[in-house]
Enzyme design. Structure first.
Site, mmCIF file in Angstrom:
data_model
loop_
_atom_site.group_PDB
_atom_site.id
_atom_site.type_symbol
_atom_site.label_atom_id
_atom_site.label_comp_id
_atom_site.label_asym_id
_atom_site.label_seq_id
_atom_site.Cartn_x
_atom_site.Cartn_y
_atom_site.Cartn_z
ATOM 1 N N ASP A 1 -35.327 -13.527 59.524
ATOM 2 C CA ASP A 1 -36.411 -13.904 60.419
ATOM 3 C C ASP A 1 -36.186 -13.349 61.815
ATOM 4 O O ASP A 1 -35.065 -13.010 62.204
ATOM 5 C CB ASP A 1 -36.466 -15.439 60.566
ATOM 6 C CG ASP A 1 -37.092 -16.132 59.375
ATOM 7 O OD1 ASP A 1 -37.616 -15.424 58.512
ATOM 8 O OD2 ASP A 1 -37.042 -17.370 59.321
ATOM 9 N N GLY B 1 -34.282 -18.982 60.308
ATOM 10 C CA GLY B 1 -34.002 -19.867 61.425
ATOM 11 C C GLY B 1 -34.128 -21.327 61.004
ATOM 12 O O GLY B 1 -34.996 -21.687 60.216
ATOM 13 N N GLY B 2 -33.248 -22.178 61.545
ATOM 14 C CA GLY B 2 -33.301 -23.595 61.186
ATOM 15 C C GLY B 2 -32.845 -23.842 59.772
ATOM 16 O O GLY B 2 -31.788 -23.393 59.352
ATOM 17 N N ASP B 3 -33.672 -24.569 59.028
ATOM 18 C CA ASP B 3 -33.377 -24.906 57.637
ATOM 19 C C ASP B 3 -34.438 -24.278 56.742
ATOM 20 O O ASP B 3 -35.631 -24.307 57.071
ATOM 21 C CB ASP B 3 -33.375 -26.423 57.448
ATOM 22 C CG ASP B 3 -33.085 -26.814 56.018
ATOM 23 O OD1 ASP B 3 -31.897 -26.927 55.684
ATOM 24 O OD2 ASP B 3 -34.031 -26.989 55.236
ATOM 25 N N PRO C 1 -30.550 -23.213 64.725
ATOM 26 C CA PRO C 1 -31.469 -22.927 65.816
ATOM 27 C C PRO C 1 -31.081 -21.736 66.687
ATOM 28 O O PRO C 1 -31.846 -21.356 67.573
ATOM 29 C CB PRO C 1 -31.431 -24.214 66.635
ATOM 30 C CG PRO C 1 -30.061 -24.753 66.398
ATOM 31 C CD PRO C 1 -29.724 -24.402 64.978
ATOM 32 N N ALA D 1 -33.958 -24.274 71.682
ATOM 33 C CA ALA D 1 -32.898 -25.273 71.498
ATOM 34 C C ALA D 1 -31.588 -24.618 71.089
ATOM 35 O O ALA D 1 -31.559 -23.742 70.217
ATOM 36 C CB ALA D 1 -33.322 -26.294 70.448
ATOM 37 N N MET E 1 -43.942 -25.799 66.019
ATOM 38 C CA MET E 1 -45.031 -24.824 66.175
ATOM 39 C C MET E 1 -46.265 -25.473 66.796
ATOM 40 O O MET E 1 -47.394 -25.254 66.360
ATOM 41 C CB MET E 1 -45.374 -24.180 64.819
ATOM 42 C CG MET E 1 -44.224 -23.402 64.206
ATOM 43 S SD MET E 1 -44.495 -22.916 62.490
ATOM 44 C CE MET E 1 -44.193 -24.469 61.633
ATOM 45 N N LYS F 1 -41.975 -13.139 61.176
ATOM 46 C CA LYS F 1 -43.354 -13.579 61.296
ATOM 47 C C LYS F 1 -43.550 -14.093 62.711
ATOM 48 O O LYS F 1 -42.819 -14.969 63.163
ATOM 49 C CB LYS F 1 -43.675 -14.705 60.312
ATOM 50 C CG LYS F 1 -43.620 -14.313 58.853
ATOM 51 C CD LYS F 1 -44.159 -15.469 58.024
ATOM 52 C CE LYS F 1 -44.055 -15.152 56.546
ATOM 53 N NZ LYS F 1 -42.662 -15.239 56.080
#
Length: 284
Positions: free
Chosen positions: A58, A110-112, A35, A221, A192, A79
């Protein structure tokens, strides 16, 4: 010799190492950057970054994480709502083209990669092109938001299930099983969903979820500018107004456990709402 700025120019599907004949294929690694907090990277993700020739990343990847691969060329394919640097099909082609140049390509997400990250599409494109592609999982934002706020996604007596959904739809409104999502004693995490918070709250309420159900919004986060807003399902739309960064909507009885008024540099807000122990145990 190309300057640093030239090497970080806008992405084009061109050979990076000339055309000196046959060379071994490179490979693509889809890496979850988590995150934002670099301390939440896995060791495997860090090793992939250190071995990368090029990062295709990203917009949600933090600068601190990008800086862990100073040797790699960076290609930003961010994006953002209503503005895509590259369409997804072009990103898929870019990954394949770079790997065909013999490069170690890290697709940094980002994230997974496999949780609302379109990693499955990129994996399929590489497989179809005969490119070796592996996946390194990352800490998804919901886990960081839950841990940071001290609001467990599952909790005995108040949350026997957790469901991740997207509040974004390519055309129109998200098509979700609202009846299933409205059941008590579960946590619903909406990615989102800031722009559709009112719609989501209306649909959950209409399907039977109580308006007094606790809801937690977490913006950015794990980052220094993280913001938490504790509200209810009925107050979700109002609480989401004005949020700029990536944010999660988390609805469920266990969200009443969220720590909001803590010390530190976090920008924390608490709506005028109280949650009792009886609410937590009964789901009312």
């Amino acid at each position: 010799m190309a300057s640093t700025s030239d090497r970080k120019a806008a992405p084009r599907l061109v050979a990076l190492r000339g055309g000196e004949g046959e060379r071994a294929l490179g490979r693509v690694t889809l890496v979850g950057a988590g995150p934002g907090d670099p301390d939440l990277l896995t060791i495997k993700a860090l090793k992939a970054l250190q071995a990368a020739d090029v990062l295709v990343h990203d917009g949600l990847v933090s600068a601190e994480i990008l800086d862990l691969a100073p040797q790699a060329r960076r290609i930003d394919v961010a994006k953002r709502k209503s503005r895509h640097t590259l369409p997804q099909d072009d990103i898929n082609q870019l990954l394949v083209a770079l790997a065909r140049e013999g490069l170690e390509v890290v697709r940094l997400k980002g994230g997974d990669p496999f949780l609302f990250g379109r990693g499955g599409e990129e994996l399929s494109a590489c497989r179809e092109a005969g490119i070796d592609c592996t996946v390194v999982p990352g800490v998804t934002a919901a886990l960081a938001a839950s841990a940071g706020a001290g609001a467990p996604l599952t909790h005995r007596g108040s949350a026997q299930a957790v469901t991740f959904v997207t509040g974004h739809a390519a055309h129109g409104e998200p098509d979700l099983d609202w009846t299933a999502l409205a059941r008590r004693n579960q946590t619903v995490v909406v990615y989102m969903g800031v722009s559709t918070a009112g719609f989501i709250a209306d649909r959950l309420t209409a399907a039977g979820r109580a308006g007094a159900t606790p809801a937690l919004i977490v913006e950015n986060a794990s980052r220094a500018d993280e913001r938490r807003i504790l509200t209810t399902l009925a107050g979700l739309a109002t609480a989401a107004e004005g949020l700029k960064g990536p944010a999660l909507l988390m609805v469920g009885e266990a969200m009443a456990m969220a720590e909001i008024g803590i010390s530190g540099d976090l920008n924390l807000t608490k709506d005028e709402v109280s949650f009792t122990a009886q609410h937590m145990s009964s789901g009312q």
